[in-house]
Design an enzyme around this catalytic site. Structure first.
Site, PDB file in Angstrom:
ATOM      1  N   ASN A 196       0.809  -1.218   0.000  1.00 50.45           N
ATOM      2  CA  ASN A 196       0.000   0.000   0.000  1.00 50.45           C
ATOM      3  C   ASN A 196       0.842   1.268   0.000  1.00 50.45           C
ATOM      4  O   ASN A 196       1.954   1.283   0.514  1.00 50.45           O
ATOM      5  CB  ASN A 196      -0.953   0.012   1.187  1.00 50.45           C
ATOM      6  CG  ASN A 196      -2.019  -1.063   1.047  1.00 50.45           C
ATOM      7  OD1 ASN A 196      -1.979  -1.879   0.124  1.00 50.45           O
ATOM      8  ND2 ASN A 196      -2.968  -1.076   1.976  1.00 50.45           N
ATOM      9  N   MET A 197       0.288   2.306  -0.599  1.00 52.60           N
ATOM     10  CA  MET A 197       0.845   3.647  -0.630  1.00 52.60           C
ATOM     11  C   MET A 197       1.637   3.977   0.640  1.00 52.60           C
ATOM     12  O   MET A 197       2.826   4.275   0.601  1.00 52.60           O
ATOM     13  CB  MET A 197      -0.343   4.611  -0.753  1.00 52.60           C
ATOM     14  CG  MET A 197      -0.053   5.961  -1.264  1.00 52.60           C
ATOM     15  SD  MET A 197       0.564   5.940  -2.970  1.00 52.60           S
ATOM     16  CE  MET A 197      -0.964   6.149  -3.906  1.00 52.60           C
ATOM     17  N   LYS A 198       0.927   3.876   1.766  1.00 51.60           N
ATOM     18  CA  LYS A 198       1.462   4.303   3.055  1.00 51.60           C
ATOM     19  C   LYS A 198       2.707   3.531   3.506  1.00 51.60           C
ATOM     20  O   LYS A 198       3.614   4.086   4.136  1.00 51.60           O
ATOM     21  CB  LYS A 198       0.344   4.094   4.094  1.00 51.60           C
ATOM     22  CG  LYS A 198       0.596   4.661   5.461  1.00 51.60           C
ATOM     23  CD  LYS A 198      -0.693   4.494   6.297  1.00 51.60           C
ATOM     24  CE  LYS A 198      -0.359   4.212   7.755  1.00 51.60           C
ATOM     25  NZ  LYS A 198      -1.530   3.690   8.500  1.00 51.60           N
ATOM     26  N   GLY A 199       2.743   2.251   3.166  1.00 55.09           N
ATOM     27  CA  GLY A 199       3.880   1.450   3.598  1.00 55.09           C
ATOM     28  C   GLY A 199       3.888   1.192   5.084  1.00 55.09           C
ATOM     29  O   GLY A 199       2.826   1.083   5.699  1.00 55.09           O
ATOM     30  N   TYR A 200       5.094   1.111   5.650  1.00 58.45           N
ATOM     31  CA  TYR A 200       5.208   0.722   7.062  1.00 58.45           C
ATOM     32  C   TYR A 200       6.514   1.252   7.606  1.00 58.45           C
ATOM     33  O   TYR A 200       7.546   1.215   6.943  1.00 58.45           O
ATOM     34  CB  TYR A 200       5.174  -0.802   7.162  1.00 58.45           C
ATOM     35  CG  TYR A 200       4.877  -1.333   8.538  1.00 58.45           C
ATOM     36  CD1 TYR A 200       3.583  -1.306   9.036  1.00 58.45           C
ATOM     37  CD2 TYR A 200       5.883  -1.858   9.334  1.00 58.45           C
ATOM     38  CE1 TYR A 200       3.286  -1.802  10.298  1.00 58.45           C
ATOM     39  CE2 TYR A 200       5.609  -2.358  10.602  1.00 58.45           C
ATOM     40  CZ  TYR A 200       4.303  -2.329  11.075  1.00 58.45           C
ATOM     41  OH  TYR A 200       4.007  -2.824  12.315  1.00 58.45           O
TER      42      TYR A 200
END
Ligand code: B12
Ligand code: B12
Ligand SMILES: Cc1ncc(COP(=O)(O)O)c(C=O)c1O
Ligand SMILES: Cc1ncc(COP(=O)(O)O)c(C=O)c1O
Lengths: 252, 518, 252, 518
Positions: free
Chosen positions: A129-133
């Site tokens: 996802n866009m946001k990542g981690y």
């Protein structure tokens, strides 16, 4: 003090090569002196001949928990070890993007899911996802990449269907629940499915999860495996290099 | 306790009431496969056919195939029982054998549901007996300290029992048998004793019965009543609630929102199922546990704290609609703020105290840190210690113990022992905390609690305006979006026909209403 | 579930004989994938071929701490084990007192000290002083016993002198500091002193301490050794029985 | 902070003042072997003879053999230096060789001590420089959070350094090098780098210098000044204080009562030694640490809590007599209540806050649980976590970190790492505690603090009446009794002759008095 690593490494407590080690386990024995001897005997078999039982606690009448400290007699020579890693030197996001721009004609399609009955999505989301981690953006944010995240509880069959439909280059699978090795069953089944359908060579197939590593992944027939503290850039690095090596979508 | 502006609390409650009422319209207009199967179970149908298909599934599938489930199983069954003189179970067996066609008993008008009273009465009687048994076992218990709740999850009911016995010996008050991964997506309740599960054990009536017996025995030895928990959320919510009521579960995980968000179960299906399941639990005097804590595993525990509070208000109203007493509403919350965050303990404290203050009668279910637990078991012990302190200091009721190996495996026997000892220690060490300290009315904790409450109020009003279904679609909970037409189990939802009847639920509601008035 | 102990015992996590075990140690290696492999290799040598490194933390650039979980392949058969205990079934204080009254002509003299540079007295006090420890009265409170506690930091030479002066039957030594095995040196020196003076057979010589056990004590030439969770009654039981066996001060 | 009756606090302080004053009479009337050796050290005598006997011991033994130590080493040395033109060190070497007989320089009257100024000046200069170095390194530091203090105790100075570097990398503020068992009973300070110690490492000037350098280097890398600690208590109190002053130790364990009670050192000897050692530390701006915490390892931490408080008052007065600034008084206390005890945390909190309130300027040294630490490392982590919370919440200054393996071995590198991480976590999580909570003025904590203070007051008045020596003989501290004529080191005590002079102490006191007036 000489700080260069020696050949034969032993654990370290407070004196070089002292071999100090801590162990804990439960034995199905009642909490008495005999149990303590059994714990020490096991430690001795492990190479800790002088183990002290620093604590023993009854878990009920038939089980006792032991904590032991002692000196490990085994040594290990790191120079003889092989580190199974998908990618030695991972690129950054920007480097991956540049690599794609420089080597491929089309965008790379990643399709991913948490498969079987596994409902854990945080891992696959972290990668895709866009946001990542933890400050690492996910594949969705990479230029030159199309990332399709199917979410969790996706059947192996459906995953293959969607991969074919989207003409994916890479299939990403996440597995978190590992109790009684359910992940091994599920991961093996997917490779068998691919092979049965004659599709094994159509994709890079990559697996990840808290208890996954590259060695295990290879063993199960995957192209690569990733675990904790590995992020989108690590997977992407491996995949673009490997796709390029295979000549997929590359400039002629 | 916090001093809060009661107008804001009332405004939250009112908005939640409207939200729940709106969903209730959909609930009232529909039935589902599992609701019909539940009715059968509460008419005495159990067991499976030769292929291990539960008889209740056989019957409902049979009606779906040959008849019209929107009329309800009772519509077919009442006259069949009356005409054949057979019990519902006997009929079910006959259907399984292919000897009976239930749709033959179709009728143009509502049937006389009281024809099933003979089948229903003993089942309700069993539930009442179980309820009484629990009440009398607990009557001398003064609930002061938090009740220590641990899970067993070996996958094998026999090992689960082994683990539970140890936990009881070491002071556990409540044992939850975690379900195997995937069971919540099964549209049937498996049968028999099971030895193979993953990350949990199948919830079957036999497994539950065996564990209940083991806990009764272990509890007798330990000199106290030990509570048993299982999970209803999923595609068989009311069926598992019914089994729980019959087998004397004491608590039941019961939350549609969990299923929707984390299991991708269709929202319509599970809201409808949830209603009946809560009626059953209310009737059986079983405490429910809701799943707000889970939101914080995908959403940030600090930024999204108010979504937990808002969801608690909504769950309270859903439970109230099912005529559930407040003392059975184990609303969920959790200690999940990033340990890297400054003042994490104080923010957790604020959140925990807010919940206690707003829901003073609810036996809140307080979840330990899970998301930020790592493979560092020594740090894990510290995280759990802080959580235990928050639990004791804010006077929580249902205390789910954190495991030092949370990030590694489902609990070993020793993990649970370490957790129980830690909880005991903290409980002793902090017993008089509330007597020793007063909250600074202008301090960090009070400020934070007010802030979260205000945000919850605003969210509730937004949801009231847009409706619950839309709110879920917008990802307002747990940052996960689900839509009305999507998700598992939708095909099992049927609008009720004019002749539809559910005499079991009616009987329970009648009793519940009487009790509430009494 | 069959709860009777089996012959071949393995550690227990959540399934009979699953062999689950936890290990932690530090290696003098930097925190990287190679270090992780080294940790796993050591675990494999210990009989844990499938160890997972669940945590690794840099202690500085050259040291890394590892936590591992895995499956131990070793087994132990408790029936083959010997439990080295000074006394199998200890008497209570009252039983000891009755035993003394019934078997000895005179009171039994115990003299004790924490020896060498060891300044820990809580252990020897626990055994000898009136008050005792954890609810177990000390020897001073036993009828038929005279208990002389010399305190801590007592030289071996002085201890022997005092023992001779008081015509002690039993010498009790406490040792708490065990770093670099200082206790072994000190305990060995006392036995050598006794032998050099030709006094080894004049006393029962008993040692105790947090890291002491009977097996170690015997090895060092002592008559018995006691450790944590053993109290005055345990020592007294052993001593009165053994003195009686040796015919010391007994009725003729 | 607590609101306490200031009259009671003043009454405690006044009683303690009288107690200390009384002991001071004995102090002023005597010198000891180690005091005389200290004077030599501060006149530039260091090193050892061919048999590894420190030169300062050679000289003092020489005087004891041939002359009269009650006149003091200065009495012999001043004229010897003047007549021979040799430095004190050169003379000492000559004495070691048997080439000089110092008693030849005896004189009937007081000698002119200023003849030694040239020898003394560079030494005092070094101390001043070290003091300045520390002050400037710390000047930008705003002491807010507790300073994290860990010990190294490998027995080998090289390994100690290895361990210390790791601790600094992981956030330690203070490193203490524990001494080998038995050193405090040595009537000399060993020489050279050492690799063999038991439960600690020899405190030698070379070892200290090496560690100081290592910490300066590690601190530079870490971007902060790292403090170094060693132990003065024992038979060489002032000598080690002098070495610490020269080698820039930042803190010094310095407490006669510890030596008397736990090392059976003669009380007269060590009270006398303590005075000079504290003057030196005051002059060098070195924080002392007192040992009240140790009482609770032999006496019950709850029942005998007031003995710690009383002792703190007395130690404050002893330090004041040495013209030590309050900000250097690291009075000791500890978290040692039985974890089995109900409300143990709250009682610990009361005790810690009482100390903070009564000694607001003192950088209290707060010891972790040790006595009730067991081989159960997982419980140990929980005990240390609670201690860390009490530390942060009551605003302690010197935070000795507890080790999960306290009951097993002196700390491994990883034990310290776990402790540091735990302390960091708790510090972050509880930072705003004092802002969030107010003490209930009628609650458990306030009540307990008042009770302990009242008991301390009563004890102090008893001791004032009976005198300090008698009080110790009665076992008022730590339940251990020691008498005036007993204990190690008494033979090293000498009444001062009329010609006795200690110009080093005089010079230091002059400076300290000026500073205090300025
Ligand atoms: C969050 C969580 C949940 C959430 C999941 C929400 C969601 N939408 O994901 C909820 C509450 C729903 C849940 C439920 C359950 N859970 Co859960 N859960 C966790 C928890 C707390 C955190 C997992 C997590 O999010 N980690 C963070 C992510 C980022 O880490 P990660 O997955 O390892 O991902 C990283 C790498 O592995 C890698 N990676 C991961 N996937 C992939 C894929 C590819 C292709 C690549 C390249 C890399 C990659 O990249 C990521 C970044 O580095 C863990 C405990 C813990 N602290 O670890 C338990 C845990 C995983 N859960 C567990 C279990 C058993 C369950 C349940 C089955 C039982 C129950 N408790 O009811 C249920 C049902 C779930 C199911 N059937 O799958 C067990 C698993 C035990 C085991 N080893 O088998 C754990 C370990 C807890 C425990 N000790 O019992 N859980
Ligand atoms: C109390 C204590 C002290 C007190 C001692 C006060 C006193 N008067 O005894 C003080 C503060 C003075 C102290 C100082 C030091 N201590 Co200390 N101390 C402890 C502590 C906290 C508790 C020990 C204790 O009292 N246990 C309770 C008693 C009842 O248990 P026990 O001795 O095991 O006795 C039982 C049995 O073993 C048995 N037993 C014991 N002796 C005997 C004898 C006989 C004949 C028999 C039959 C039975 C028997 O019976 C008892 C009842 O069951 C431990 C840590 C811990 N939690 O264990 C460290 C510890 C023992 N100390 C330690 C050290 C290193 C020191 C110092 C050297 C260093 C320093 N910290 O400055 C100093 C100097 C002491 C010295 N030279 O000996 C280390 C030892 C490490 C090692 N394994 O070598 C420990 C383990 C702490 C640590 N992790 O570093 N200490
Ligand atoms: C309310 C609720 N229901 C059910 C579950 C478990 O569901 P499943 O069996 O689908 O994993 C949870 C998980 O914690 C929950 O919180
Ligand atoms: C004040 C004080 N001095 C000295 C010591 C250590 O003394 P020794 O080196 O004799 O063990 C301690 C022990 O903690 C102490 O508290």
């Amino acid at each position: 003090m000489d700080r260069s690593p020696s050949v034969n490494i032993r654990p370290y407590g407070d004196t070089k090569n002292d071999g100090k080690i801590q162990i804990s386990f439960t034995l199905p024995l009642k909490n008495d002196a005999l149990g303590e001897e059994a714990a020490k005997a096991l430690a001795a078999k492990m190479g800790v001949p002088d183990a002290h039982v620093t604590h023993r606690k009854s878990l009920d009448e038939q089980y006792t928990f032991y904590i032991l400290y002692g000196t490990l007699t085994h040594v290990v020579d790191p120079s003889t070890l092989h580190v199974p890693l998908a990618t030695e030197a991972a690129m950054t996001k920007e480097e991956v993007e540049a690599f794609i721009a420089g080597h491929f004609q089309e965008e790379i399609v990643f399709i991913g899911a948490s498969t079987g009955t596994d409902a854990h999505t945080v891992g696959i989301d972290a990668i895709m996802n866009m946001k990542g981690y933890a400050g690492h953006y996910g594949l969705e944010r990479y230029s030159g990449v199309r990332a399709i995240n199917l979410g969790s509880q996706v059947d192996n069959e459906r995953l293959l269907e969607e991969a074919l439909k989207h003409e994916a280059d890479v299939i990403l699978i996440s597995q978190t629940v590992t109790q009684k090795n359910i992940h091994i069953q599920n991961l093996t089944a997917f490779i068998e499915l691919l092979e049965a359908e004659g599709r094994r060579d159509d994709f890079l197939v990559v697996v990840g999860g808290a208890r996954i590593n590259h060695a295990l992944a290879k063993e199960l027939g995957y192209d690569a495996g990733f675990g904790p503290k590995q992020y989108a850039a690590d997977v992407a690095s491996f995949c673009v290099v490997e796709l390029h090596r295979r000549g997929r979508k590359t400039f002629t | 306790m916090l001093k809060l502006d009661s107008k804001i609390v009332e405004s939250c409650r009112e908005a939640a009431r409207v939200i729940a009422e709106d969903v209730q319209k959909t609930i009232d207009a529909h039935t589902t496969d599992t609701i019909e199967r539940t009715i059968l179970r509460l008419l005495g149908v159990d067991g499976a056919d030769a292929f291990d298909v539960p008889l209740v599934n056989v019957v409902i599938d049979h009606i779906k195939e040959k008849g019209d489930l929107s009329k309800g199983v009772v519509h077919y069954l009442a006259n069949a029982v009356a005409e054949t003189g057979a019990t519902p179970k006997a009929l079910a067996l006959a259907i399984a054998e292919g000897d009976v066609d239930l749709t033959r008993y179709d009728a143009p008008e509502k049937v006389d549901a009281s024809l099933l009273d003979d089948a229903m009465a003993p089942m309700l009687q069993t539930i009442k007996k179980q309820r009484l048994k629990r009440l009398s076992a607990l009557k001398d218990k003064t609930a002061s300290a938090p009740e220590k709740y641990v899970i067993v999850a070996t996958g094998n009911i026999h090992e689960d029992i082994e683990q539970a016995i140890s936990a009881v010996a070491l002071g556990a008050d409540i044992i939850a048998v975690i379900r195997t991964t995937g069971q919540s997506l099964l549209d049937y309740v498996p049968e028999g004793l099971t030895r193979e599960g993953f990350g949990g054990t199948y919830a079957t009536q036999d497994n539950i019965r065996l564990m209940r017996q083991a806990l009764d025995d272990a509890g007798k030895e330990a000199g106290r009543y030990v509570k048993l928990v299982n999970y209803a959320s999923g595609l068989c919510m009311p069926e598992i609630a019914a089994i729980g009521a019959l087998e004397r579960l004491d608590m039941m995980l019961n939350d549609s929102l969990y299923g929707i968000i984390f299991r991708d179960i269709n929202m319509k299906r599970t809201f409808i199922d949830q209603y009946f399941s809560r009626v059953i639990s209310a009737y059986a005097d079983i405490t429910i546990n809701t799943g707000e804590d889970n939101y914080l595993t995908t959403a940030d525990a600090f930024d999204e704290a108010h979504t937990v509070t808002a969801s608690q208000f909504i769950n309270e109203q859903f439970a109230a609609k099912a005529h559930m007493d407040r003392r059975l509403m184990g609303l969920g919350h959790a200690y999940e703020i990033d340990p890297e965050k400054e003042n994490s303990f104080l923010y957790e404290y604020a959140q925990a105290l807010l919940a206690r203050t707003v829901f003073p009668d609810a036996p809140l279910k307080y979840m330990p840190p899970t998301k930020y637990m790592s493979g560092d078991i020594f740090k894990g012990v510290a995280q759990n210690t802080l959580f235990n302190i928050a639990t004791v200091a804010t006077g929580q009721k249902i205390h789910l113990l954190g495991m030092l190996t949370e990030a590694i495996h489902t609990p070993f026997m020793s993990d649970r022992a370490i957790a129980l000892e830690n909880a005991d220690y903290v409980e002793r060490a902090f017993r008089g905390f509330q007597d020793a300290f007063i909250l600074n009315p202008d301090g960090l904790i009070v400020e934070r609690a007010k802030e979260v409450l205000a945000e919850a109020e605003s969210l509730l009003h937004t949801i009231k305006a847009e409706g619950m279904f839309a709110a879920i679609a917008k990802g307002r909970f747990a940052n996960v979006s689900r839509t009305l037409a999507q998700g598992k189990g939708l095909s099992g939802v049927t609008p009720k026909h004019a002749v539809y009847q559910n005499p079991v639920m009616d009987a329970m509601l009648t009793t519940l209403k009487e009790e509430n008035d009494g």
